[in-house]
Scaffold this active site. Structure first.
Site, PDB file in Angstrom:
ATOM      1  CD  GLU A  35      -1.974   2.057   1.337  1.00 50.98           C
ATOM      2  OE1 GLU A  35      -1.696   3.025   0.504  1.00 50.98           O
ATOM      3  OE2 GLU A  35      -1.706   2.627   2.340  1.00 50.98           O
ATOM      4  CB  CYS A  42      -2.407   6.910   2.080  1.00 49.92           C
ATOM      5  SG  CYS A  42      -2.539   6.256   3.318  1.00 49.92           S
TER       6      CYS A  42
END
Length: 515
Positions: A286, A320
Site C-alpha cells: 500500500e 494516504c
C-alpha cells in the site's frame, strides 16, 4: 459459532467521564516515557548498543522511548526463529489462532485509552484521531479472527462420481511486515495479525518514527498467548537490514505500507530469485495516494467544504487517503473555496494532548522540511489562500494550507505531499472533473459531492480509485465496511479489512481422491 463482527465504537469525548479517563491515561503514559525496549527474537530479549530514540513530535525535548537497533546478524537470527516457529504454528488449528486474536482484542479494548495516549505522545495524534486508530486495531483483530474461522474449511468444489475433491488454504511461511508511522497501531497490528492468524510467522519492522507503540502491541500479543518466535520484533537498523530481509531466500512474503519510492524498491528487489529460493515472493503493498474530492455544481456547499477540510487536515494530512486535491465545478468554485478557507482558519493547531486541538504536529524534521518546500512550490503554482506557515521551534507544526487556482498538471496536483496542504482547481463540467481526478499516477481514494444521480453513477464507473465515497469525505475507511486499498501506484489493491485480504497470506491446495 462466533458472535457476528461489529465495528468498535469511537469514544464519546463530550462525556465528562471519558474525558477524565483519557486524561488519566495520558498521565499514566507520561510516567512511562523514556523506557528502553529490547528486540524480541524467538524467546530472547536482545539489547544492542545502538539505539533508536523515539521523540514526541509535538515536543522535541521529550523522549517517548528508546529501542534497540537491529543488525543483519540479528535479522538472520530472527529469520531462524521465525522459520523454526513456523513448523509448529502452521499446524495450529485456525480456531486456536483466532482465539489468540480475540484475546488480544479484549486486552486492547481494556487498555484502549492507554494505547491512544501512546499515539498522542509518539506520533502527535489528537484525541479523536488516536481513539479511531486504536478502535481500528481492535477491529482488525476481531474481523480477521472471524474471517479465519470462516476460511478454515476452505471453499466447496465439485466432485465427480468416484472422486472426492477438496480445496483449502494453507500458510505461506515467514512474512516480513513493514509498517508506517501514520497508523502505527491500526496498520501495524492489522498487517501483523493477518499474517499470523493465517498460520504464518512474522518479522515485524515498525517505522523508526513509531517503534514504542509497536513494542507495546507485541507485549499484548504475548499476553494473549502467542507462542515465542511467531512474532519477532526487529525495529531499526536502517535500510540495509530491511533490504537484507526483503532479499532473503527464506522470506516468503512482504507486507509493506509506506511511500511509493520504497514500495517500488521492495517490489523490484523481491522479484529477484535468490540462490536457494524455492518460490516467487508475494508482495502486498500500500503505497500512498493523491486523493481528490469532486464537488458538483448542484452540491451541498457546506457538506462539500466540511468534507474537504476534514479530509485534508485530519492528522495534519498525514494519511494516504487524505484529500490533497479539490476539483470544483466552476459554477460553485468560489463559494466552496471561500467556505473551505473559513473552516480551515477555525481549526485549532497545537498540543495534541489538549482535547480542543484539531491538528497536532507533523511527524519529524524531515517531513516538516518536505512539506514546507511544497508550500514554496505552491506559492509559484497557485494562490495561497490560508496557512503556509510552519513553526518547528518546539515541535513540528504547520498551519492548514489551501492553494487556489492550481493547474491540474502542477506538482501540487500530482505529487504526494503527506502534509496539511490542499490544492483547489476549477473544472468546466463533470466530465472534465473526472478527467482531472484520474490524471495522476495514483488511485487510492476519492469522493464526489453531488445531488445528481446520473453524475454519481458515471463516477461509480469512471472514477478510477480503490475506495470511492459519495457525499462524504475521502478518509475514514472502517474495517469490514470499507475494504481499503488502491489502484495504479497506490499499491497492489490488497483490500485491508475486506473479505479477500487473508487469502493473500495463504496458498490454495487442491486434494483429489479417487475411489
Amino acid at each position: 459459532m462466533t458472535v457476528p463482527y461489529k465495528h468498535e465504537p469511537f469514544t464519546d469525548f463530550s462525556a465528562a467521564q471519558n474525558q477524565q479517563a483519557f486524561q488519566a491515561a495520558l498521565q499514566y503514559v507520561q510516567s512511562q516515557l523514556g523506557k528502553e525496549y529490547p528486540l524480541i527474537i524467538g524467546s530472547e530479549r536482545v539489547t544492542t548498543e545502538e539505539k533508536v530514540i523515539s521523540i514526541n513530535p509535538a515536543n522535541k525535548a521529550e523522549v517517548v522511548g528508546v529501542v534497540s537497533k537491529a543488525t543483519k546478524e540479528l535479522a538472520e537470527q530472527a529469520m531462524e526463529a521465525a522459520l523454526k516457529a513456523f513448523e509448529t504454528w502452521k499446524k495450529q488449528a485456525p480456531q486456536a489462532r483466532a482465539q489468540i486474536l480475540f484475546r488480544a482484542a479484549a486486552i486492547l479494548r481494556r487498555r484502549k485509552h492507554e494505547f491512544s495516549a501512546y499515539l498522542v505522545k509518539e506520533v502527535g495524534k489528537p484525541w479523536k484521531e488516536a481513539d479511531a486508530d486504536t478502535a481500528e486495531a481492535i477491529d482488525f483483530l476481531e474481523y480477521y479472527a472471524r474471517q479465519m474461522i470462516q476460511l478454515e474449511k476452505g471453499v466447496p468444489v465439485l466432485s465427480r462420481s468416484g472422486e472426492s475433491n477438496t480445496f483449502r488454504y494453507i500458510p505461506l511461511g515467514v512474512g516480513l511486515v513493514i509498517s508506517p508511522f501514520n497508523f502505527p497501531l491500526a496498520i501495524m497490528a492489522g498487517t501483523t495479525v493477518a499474517a499470523i492468524v493465517t498460520g504464518n510467522t512474522v518479522i515485524l519492522r515498525p517505522s523508526d518514527r513509531a517503534p514504542i507503540v509497536a513494542a507495546k502491541f507485541v507485549e499484548v500479543m504475548e499476553e494473549a498467548g502467542l507462542p515465542a518466535g511467531v512474532l519477532n520484533y526487529l525495529p531499526g537498523g536502517e535500510a540495509e537490514v530491511g533490504e537484507y530481509l526483503v532479499e532473503h531466500p527464506k522470506t516468503r512474503f512482504i507486507s509493506f505500507t509506506g511511500s511509493r519510492a520504497v514500495g517500488c524498491r521492495i517490489y523490484e528487489r523481491a522479484a529477484i530469485v535468490q540462490p536457494g529460493q524455492k518460490w516467487l515472493k508475494r508482495v502486498i503493498a500500500e503505497m500512498g495516494g493523491k486523493d481528490a474530492i469532486i464537488v458538483d455544481k448542484d452540491a451541498d456547499i457546506e457538506l462539500a467544504a466540511q468534507s474537504i477540510v476534514a479530509s485534508a487536515f485530519g492528522f495534519s494530512g498525514q494519511k494516504c487517503s487524505a484529500c490533497s486535491r479539490a476539483i470544483v465545478l466552476e459554477e460553485v468554485y468560489d463559494e466552496v473555496l471561500n467556505r473551505s478557507v473559513e473552516l480551515a482558519k477555525q481549526l485549532t493547531v497545537g498540543n495534541p494532548e489538549e482535547q480542543a486541538t484539531f491538528m497536532g504536529p507533523v511527524i519529524d524534521q524531515v517531513s516538516f522540511d518536505k512539506i514546507m518546500s511544497y508550500i514554496e512550490i505552491g506559492k509559484q503554482e497557485g494562490k495561497l489562500m490560508t496557512g503556509g506557515e510552519g513553526d518547528n521551534s518546539k515541535g513540528f507544526f504547520i498551519q492548514p494550507t489551501i492553494f487556489a487556482d492550481v493547474d491540474p498538471n502542477a506538482r501540487l496536483m500530482q505529487e504526494e505531499i503527506f502534509g496539511p496542504v490542499v490544492a483547489f482547481t476549477k473544472a468546466k463540467d463533470f466530465d472534465h472533473a473526472l478527467e482531472i481526478a484520474n490524471n495522476t499516477d495514483y488511485g487510492l481514494t476519492g469522493a464526489v459531492i453531488s445531488r445528481n444521480r446520473t453524475n454519481l453513477e458515471k463516477a461509480r464507473e469512471e472514477f478510477h480509485v480503490g475506495n470511492l465515497y459519495f457525499n462524504r469525505g475521502c478518509t475514514g475507511a472502517i474495517v469490514g465496511y470499507h475494504p481499503f486499498g488502491g489502484f495504479n501506484m497506490s499499491g497492489t489493491d490488497s483490500k485491508a479489512g475486506g473479505p479477500d485480504y487473508l487469502i493473500l497470506h495463504m496458498q490454495a491446495k487442491t486434494v483429489s481422491e479417487a475411489f
